[in-house]
Design an enzyme around this catalytic site. Sequence first.
Site, PDB file in Angstrom:
ATOM      1  N   SER A 104       0.843  -1.194   0.000  1.00  0.00           N
ATOM      2  CA  SER A 104       0.000   0.000   0.000  1.00  0.00           C
ATOM      3  C   SER A 104       0.878   1.244   0.000  1.00  0.00           C
ATOM      4  O   SER A 104       1.884   1.316   0.705  1.00  0.00           O
ATOM      5  CB  SER A 104      -0.947  -0.019   1.203  1.00  0.00           C
ATOM      6  OG  SER A 104      -0.608   1.006   2.100  1.00  0.00           O
ATOM      7  N   LYS A 105       0.458   2.206  -0.817  1.00  0.00           N
ATOM      8  CA  LYS A 105       1.210   3.440  -0.992  1.00  0.00           C
ATOM      9  C   LYS A 105       1.383   4.148   0.353  1.00  0.00           C
ATOM     10  O   LYS A 105       2.371   4.800   0.617  1.00  0.00           O
ATOM     11  CB  LYS A 105       0.414   4.334  -1.948  1.00  0.00           C
ATOM     12  CG  LYS A 105       1.273   5.116  -2.880  1.00  0.00           C
ATOM     13  CD  LYS A 105       0.400   5.850  -3.871  1.00  0.00           C
ATOM     14  CE  LYS A 105       1.240   6.618  -4.852  1.00  0.00           C
ATOM     15  NZ  LYS A 105       0.515   7.211  -5.913  1.00  0.00           N
ATOM     16  N   ARG A 106       0.359   4.015   1.178  1.00  0.00           N
ATOM     17  CA  ARG A 106       0.363   4.729   2.449  1.00  0.00           C
ATOM     18  C   ARG A 106       1.285   4.061   3.472  1.00  0.00           C
ATOM     19  O   ARG A 106       2.000   4.703   4.210  1.00  0.00           O
ATOM     20  CB  ARG A 106      -1.067   4.772   2.990  1.00  0.00           C
ATOM     21  CG  ARG A 106      -1.468   6.090   3.579  1.00  0.00           C
ATOM     22  CD  ARG A 106      -2.971   6.212   3.758  1.00  0.00           C
ATOM     23  NE  ARG A 106      -3.702   4.961   3.646  1.00  0.00           N
ATOM     24  CZ  ARG A 106      -3.962   4.137   4.655  1.00  0.00           C
ATOM     25  NH1 ARG A 106      -3.528   4.412   5.860  1.00  0.00           N
ATOM     26  NH2 ARG A 106      -4.637   3.011   4.472  1.00  0.00           N
TER      27      ARG A 106
END
Length: 484
Positions: free
Chosen positions: A243-245
């Site tokens: 996940s990018k986050r």
Amino acid sequence: MTKLDSTLRTRFAPSPTGFLHIGGARTALFSWAYARRFGGKFILRIEDTDRERSTEESERGVIDGLRWLGIQWDGEIARQSEANARHQEVIEDLLTAGKAYRCICSREELEQRKQEHIARGDKWTYDRKCRDEDYAADCGTHVVRLKLPDTGMLGWVDGVFGESGQDASEIGDVIIRRSDGSPLYHLAVVVDDIDLGINFVIRGQDHHSNTPFQLAIYQAMGVEPPRLAHVPLIVGKNGKKLSKRRDPISVQQFQEEGYLPEAMRNWLTRIGWSHGDQEVFSSEEITQTFDLEHVNHSSAQADLEKLVWLNQHYLKTLPMDQIRDYVLPFLEKEVGGSVQWDDALAFYIEADRERPKTLVEMAQRARFLLLDDDALQIDEKAAKKHLKANIAPALEQLRDAFAALGAWDHESIEGAFQSVLEQQNRERSEEQGEMKMGKLAQPVRVAVTGGPVSPGIHETLMALGQERSVTRLSNAIQAIRARA
Ligand code: GLU
């Protein structure tokens, strides 16, 4: 023996988004390594048809990332946007040859017919309403659809997944040009791959399901499709999608965190690919051993601990002039100004290189050397613990002994320590107990570096130099006295 094939052409075809995703980087590495292994060419094509997202800057992120990883492409960079006229030409040719047709069905009509189909329990693919109408170019708003065969397997033997494919009847007559005149991405990919002579496509598994449709385009164009291999996507250690986050996913991020390109390249190549139980691979070893047979079918787990391990391995073993080039920008960032690489710094980094995990840490650990003596801040916790009033007399003796030394090397520094320890132990009462080297070395370390960690105290002092060591000891003594 490896059979070389100079006609082999692989490619990496990123859509520029401003950064190089580690999954993309790994696909690029695989394609590049495969081409190098078998003596072929590796082409870079930027898929920049989305003009809003594809800025020069977003392209640069991808290109810089590849360069940093040491992935060299052959020839000029190809750009999908430059081939727009060619895409249109192919669509027109397919129309002329009766392999494609104009379709004027509106979105609403299609949706209605689709719902009717589904209500009857049928599977929906386009119902070919316009297929035999032969609409001309002036028919108004329309899309162009490719005529797919009624049935028949659109299949291939995937380099990683083996037998793959889908029956044409499940796909239906798909759109190759939108109503605004823009070609569909799948058509562009196929045409570009043909025009660039790509005969082996190695790409992410997310494109596996697009392949049958793309094979239909090859068929319609009467061109032999390339060999294809789809590599599983990278997932986190827990098996979940990155996940990018939550996860570091861009190559640049790792670069900024102080990972070496050698480590990153090695780590990415080994995610989901193996060569016996070998863990460490130089660039040459990658290009000499890479194969598709040993790419795992199941998703590829990214284990960050392995990356740290590899990074430390390269920090310890690369030639020092390479380490210098890598660490200098991090040192400059650390002190916010330019840094002169001199013998003292080289000596210190060499003495310390076994310990840091990243270039950021390496630079942080060398920071004390680069600061003016008066700018050195002593860590409060370390000062409380190691710079107490009762250590001041020993530090004073040591400072004087240091100041009097004629030579500044391991031996002379050790001599000064020993003489101060002897002096201290002569003067100390029984309940004070014997003062050992560690009891003196740690306060000295805190006094000269500002914190409790550094390589051996002798090396630390040698790197700092005689005068600066004396000054810093004096400053620390003054601070202790001021606090008392
Ligand atoms: N541009 C596509 C992507 O970035 C790759 C297309 C392909 O490899 O065929 O996912």
